[in-house]
Write an enzyme that holds these catalytic residues in place. Structure first.
Site, short mmCIF file in Angstrom:
data_model
loop_
_atom_site.label_atom_id
_atom_site.label_comp_id
_atom_site.label_asym_id
_atom_site.label_seq_id
_atom_site.Cartn_x
_atom_site.Cartn_y
_atom_site.Cartn_z
N LYS A 78 0.86 -1.19 0.00
CA LYS A 78 0.00 0.00 0.00
C LYS A 78 0.90 1.24 0.00
CE LYS A 78 -4.31 1.22 2.29
NZ LYS A 78 -5.06 1.04 3.53
C1 E4P Z 1 -8.43 1.97 3.64
O1 E4P Z 1 -7.60 1.29 3.14
C2 E4P Z 1 -8.26 2.65 4.91
O2 E4P Z 1 -7.59 1.76 5.79
C3 E4P Z 1 -9.57 2.99 5.59
O3 E4P Z 1 -10.67 2.56 4.84
C4 E4P Z 1 -9.67 4.37 6.11
O4 E4P Z 1 -10.92 4.53 6.74
P1 E4P Z 1 -11.23 5.73 7.76
O5 E4P Z 1 -11.41 6.98 6.97
O6 E4P Z 1 -12.51 5.30 8.42
O7 E4P Z 1 -10.08 5.80 8.70
#
Ligand code: E4P
Length: 215
Positions: free
Chosen positions: A83
């Site tokens: 990522k």
């Molecule tokens: C995605 O890969 C992220 O880990 C996640 O969906 C972020 O979500 P949030 O905005 O609720 O922290």
């Protein structure tokens, strides 16, 4: 649409994986920090629970650092997806990872033009954060629609991975718009299971079942 769980908590992941509805897992530094263990250890343990793409985020923000960390993460398990933040050095690293056959999830996407660049760099997944767009009075679903349309129009193979999903309505709209993947916190997955008519119907069946003569 594939369903990923957005979590680094092994108990949560195991619980939902046991229902047979999970295709993969996404994590981020905030989720890893919550469980209080080293990132690589957590990722290795998640790979033992779910046999599907497991996103592990790099912490570096410069090209050399992202590539070094990403290669290390990719070596942990064949299912690891690296990522990478949607910044210029991140895109350069995605190009390198793509040439090495390492899968990538480009994260923190907030515009269709960012998504276009990620696709051109060869990203396996793009993660638009729809809840965070809604948080600042935007419309996260517009972003999903634009990305799905853009990739469809030009034949990009990058998958739209709807992230920052906050409630079941987000999931319904992602389904209607053709998002390839939705990554959901456990509580949203559990809310998808529930329906008051299911509970009422089950209660009535169990009540009626008491009237069935014993054989
Ligand atoms: C995605 O890969 C992220 O880990 C996640 O969906 C972020 O979500 P949030 O905005 O609720 O922290």
């Amino acid at each position: 649409m594939e369903i990923f769980i957005d979590s680094a908590d092994l108990d949560e992941i195991r619980d939902v994986a046991d229902m047979g509805v999970i295709d993969g897992v996404t994590t981020n530094p905030s989720l890893i920090a919550k469980v209080g263990r080293p990132l690589k250890d957590v990722i290795v343990d998640i790979c033992k629970i779910v046999d599907g793409p497991i996103s592990a985020e790099v912490l570096a923000t410069d090209y050399e650092g992202i590539v070094r960390e990403g290669r290390e993460l990719a070596q942990l398990h064949p299912n690891v997806v690296v990522k990478v933040p949607l910044i210029a050095d991140g895109l350069k690293a995605v190009k390198t990872f793509t040439s090495e056959g390492i899968k990538t999830n480009v994260t923190l996407c907030f515009s269709v033009t960012q998504g276009l660049l990620a696709a051109k760099a060869g990203a396996t997944y793009i993660s638009p954060f729809i809840g965070r767009v809604d948080d600042v009075s935007g419309d996260g679903m517009d972003l999903i629609e634009q990305l799905v349309t853009c990739y469809g129009n030009y034949g990009y193979r990058t998958k739209v991975l709807a992230a920052s999903i906050r409630h079941p309505r987000h999931v319904v709209e992602c389904l209607m718009l053709g998002a390839h993947v939705g990554t959901l916190p456990r509580d949203v997955i559990l809310r998808l299971v529930q329906h008051p008519l299911t509970d009422l119907g089950l209660a009535r069946f169990l009540e009626d079942a008491k009237k069935i003569p014993k054989s």
